[in-house]
Design an enzyme around this catalytic site. Structure first.
Site, PDB file in Angstrom:
ATOM      1  N   GLU A 418       0.820  -1.145  -0.111  1.00  0.00           N
ATOM      2  CA  GLU A 418      -0.044  -0.076   0.118  1.00  0.00           C
ATOM      3  C   GLU A 418       0.961   1.310   0.013  1.00  0.00           C
ATOM      4  OE1 GLU A 418      -3.109   0.537  -0.585  1.00  0.00           O
ATOM      5  OE2 GLU A 418      -3.854  -1.611  -0.165  1.00  0.00           O
ATOM      6  N   GLU A 449       6.359 -21.965   8.443  1.00  0.00           N
ATOM      7  CA  GLU A 449       7.082 -21.116   9.415  1.00  0.00           C
ATOM      8  C   GLU A 449       7.941 -21.627  10.602  1.00  0.00           C
ATOM      9  OE1 GLU A 449       3.950 -21.396  13.093  1.00  0.00           O
ATOM     10  OE2 GLU A 449       3.009 -20.487  11.227  1.00  0.00           O
TER      11      GLU A 449
END
Length: 634
Positions: A418, A449
């Site tokens: 963004e 992970e």
């Protein structure tokens, strides 16, 4: 009088009642007595004096002794905090009990001693009023709350007052959310409609205790799933937890410590006690809550015995919770296993989640989301420190790099993506890295992970530099991928920041800066995409936005780094220049034309009355910050 005949008097004077115990030199209770409130703020000094004597006389009658024959007396009273208040009651004691050693204490002191049998720990009292009080091994004392009904949060008075505010506001809005709770409160005081509350609340003889005694109605409604009641109780529990946290920090309690849960709200309501315990252990997982071993009157009596040189007995280990049940005691351990991280524990407010009506379910989610927002308040200084540190490095060419797995990684990528359209930043300036690569954005990559080496390798692949800033994001605080990235960043000399919703946490130990909004157990056990995800998104919003502001990407609240490459952006540029310079759109268009379409140059040219070339030079000298360029002297 022989030693065997000696006795002491312990008085606990609260907001709604005064209770007394008479103890012999072995701590055995000989008699008890009760009367009305001894809080002179609530009932006046004359009535407080009368109530103190009535309760002591009743206890003495039961014990078969005379009040004036006591060896020592402790008055442990609510509302006795300032020196002038203590002097007032010391003078009263001298008049009422001549030639007797009378010790005047705040009621929290006797609750602590009565709860533990020693002074090393913290007591939380929630009855008509509330207070958190504690002492440590060094003899240091700390307190929070106890400011009175107008200020205190989480007390019985506060719960009712907050509920009544909801009721009256909803009446004005014709909102039915609090209809059931309103009806229950009205019925309890014999009223028919909400408008009757005005005359009841403001009646001349309306005491704080009259309002506070309605608290069980609020707790009952909350326990049954009433959304307004749940909202009020959640806020109250968070307020009590904040008080405990303040005391623990003042006393330096970093390891396990006992926390006595005292006062009628916490001793009589299992539901409220569990809610408060959850709130406390969200912020202080090392807290070991328990109910009192004895009541505050006995605690006051033990203090009186101690003043006579008789050692008081410790009921509870000074660094653990109430692990021993004494015959007839109320001791109760209320701590979750330490192996369960806060974000993985069951939320006591949502255990019956699947049985609620949909509106109640959504209301519960909204209450939990508000907790996520409020969790940022304590960490705002930490966020500000990170913003300043990151901005300095980015001004020297450094990058802001987010690293995470699962939801945390996706949030980092979202925030990074963004920045270019919002601030016209280089896409390589803010980067998001997720365990498992970009494929993991849309679907789970099992095991990604858990690879610590992969986290370090991901940073090597983008050629991490010392001027970069690495933000490791992990709700649990222990994701190996994120931990590997932070350790690699440390070795490189980059700035390291940990964003976690659990403490203590391994990633916090691997970072120079820690941002830890502690949101507590999730609505759905372990689903950290909910509150934790919301809190993390808010943190990242603040980081990237504030850093870009520091880098000169805005003028006021206007995004002045916009590049007018299409008609929509050209129109936006005109509106930005017009707003910044307080000129019309035609004038703004002219300013942009002579400035080559550069919004910053157009603003400085207009507001400083400069040629575009001079405005450009000022912007270079001020590192592109419009505000600095405008005030710069030529």
């Amino acid at each position: 009088m022989s030693l065997t005949e000696q006795f002491v008097i312990g008085v606990d004077g609260g907001g709604s009642k005064t209770a007394v115990s008479i103890l012999n030199q072995h701590g055995k209770i000989l008699g008890r007595g009760r009367s009305g409130s001894a809080n002179y703020h609530n009932v006046g000094i004359s009535q407080a004096k009368a109530n103190l004597w009535t309760a002591m006389e009743a206890a003495a009658t039961e014990a078969g002794v005379t009040v004036l024959d006591a060896t020592a007396v402790t008055w442990s009273l609510a509302g006795v905090d300032r020196p002038e208040e203590r002097q007032l009651f010391e003078q009263m004691a001298a008049d009422m009990l001549p030639n007797i050693a009378v010790h005047v204490e705040n009621d929290a002191v006797s609750a602590l001693v009565g709860g533990l049998g020693h002074r090393k720990g913290i007591v939380l009292i929630a009855g008509t009023g509330m207070i958190a009080y504690g002492e440590n091994k060094a003899g240091e004392k700390a307190r929070a709350g106890g400011w009175g009904p107008f200020f205190d949060c989480g007390s019985a008075y506060d719960l009712v007052q907050s509920s009544l505010r909801f009721c009256t506001r909803h009446y004005d809005e014709r909102n039915r959310s609090s209809a059931k709770l309103t009806a229950a409160l009205l019925a309890a005081v014999g009223l028919e409609k909400a408008t009757d509350l005005l005359s009841w609340v403001y009646a001349d003889k309306r005491h704080v205790a009259d309002v506070a005694e309605l608290a069980p109605i609020v707790l009952d409604a909350a326990e049954k799933g009433d959304i307004v009641g749940l909202d009020v109780v959640t806020r109250g529990a968070d307020g009590l937890a904040t008080a405990v946290t303040a005391v623990a920090r003042q006393l330096g309690y970093t390891g396990a410590f006992p926390l006595v849960m005292s006062g009628s709200l916490l001793t009589k309501s299992d539901f409220y006690r569990a809610t408060v315990t959850q709130a406390v252990q969200t912020a202080l997982p090392q807290a070991q809550p328990c109910l009192s071993q004895t009541d505050a009157t006995v605690g006051a009596g033990l203090i009186a015995l101690e003043s006579e040189g008789i050692a008081i007995q410790s009921f509870v280990d000074e660094e653990t919770a109430c692990t021993e049940r004494r015959p007839g005691s109320q001791a109760e351990v209320a701590v979750s296993p330490k192996t369960i991280w806060t974000s993985e524990r069951r939320n006591v407010l949502t255990r019956d989640l699947d049985s609620h009506f949909t509106e109640t379910l959504i209301g519960l989610m909204h209450i939990q989301d508000k907790q996520a927002v409020f969790s940022l308040t304590p960490v705002l200084p930490a966020i500000a420190a990170v913003v300043d540190a990151v901005a300095v490095r980015m001004q020297s060419g450094g990058r802001l790099i987010y690293v995470g797995a699962g939801t945390s990684g996706r949030l980092g990528i979202l925030d990074a993506s963004e920045c270019p359209p919002t601030f016209n930043s280089d896409p390589a300036q803010v980067i998001g890295i997720i365990a498992g690569g970009m494929e993991a954005v849309s679907r789970s990559i099992e095991g990604a992970e858990d690879d610590e080496a992969a986290g370090a390798n991901a940073l090597h692949q983008i050629e991490l530099q010392p001027q970069d800033s690495v933000v490791g994001i992990a709700a649990s605080g222990r994701t190996p991928y994120v931990l590997g990235a932070l350790r690699a960043a440390q070795m490189c000399g980059a700035l390291t920041i940990a964003v976690t919703c659990n403490l203590p946490a391994p990633i916090a130990q691997a970072a120079q800066h820690v941002i830890a909004p502690l949101v507590g157990p999730e609505l759905l056990t372990g689903s950290t995409r909910l509150k934790a995800g919301t809190a993390q998104k808010l943190v990242l919003n603040m980081l990237s936005t504030a850093v870009m502001i520091r880098l000169g990407k805005t003028y006021g609240n206007l995004m002045v780094d916009v590049q007018p490459t299409n008609e929509k952006l050209k129109a936006r540029a005109r509106h930005i220049v017009a707003a910044a310079c307080d000129i019309d759109l035609d004038s703004a268009n002219t300013a942009l034309k002579i400035s080559g379409g550069d919004v910053k140059v157009a603003i400085v040219t207009t507001l400083s009355n400069l040629a575009p070339s001079e405005a450009q030079a000022r912007l270079v000298e001020s590192d592109g910050v419009v505000g600095k360029a405008i005030i710069l002297k030529g």
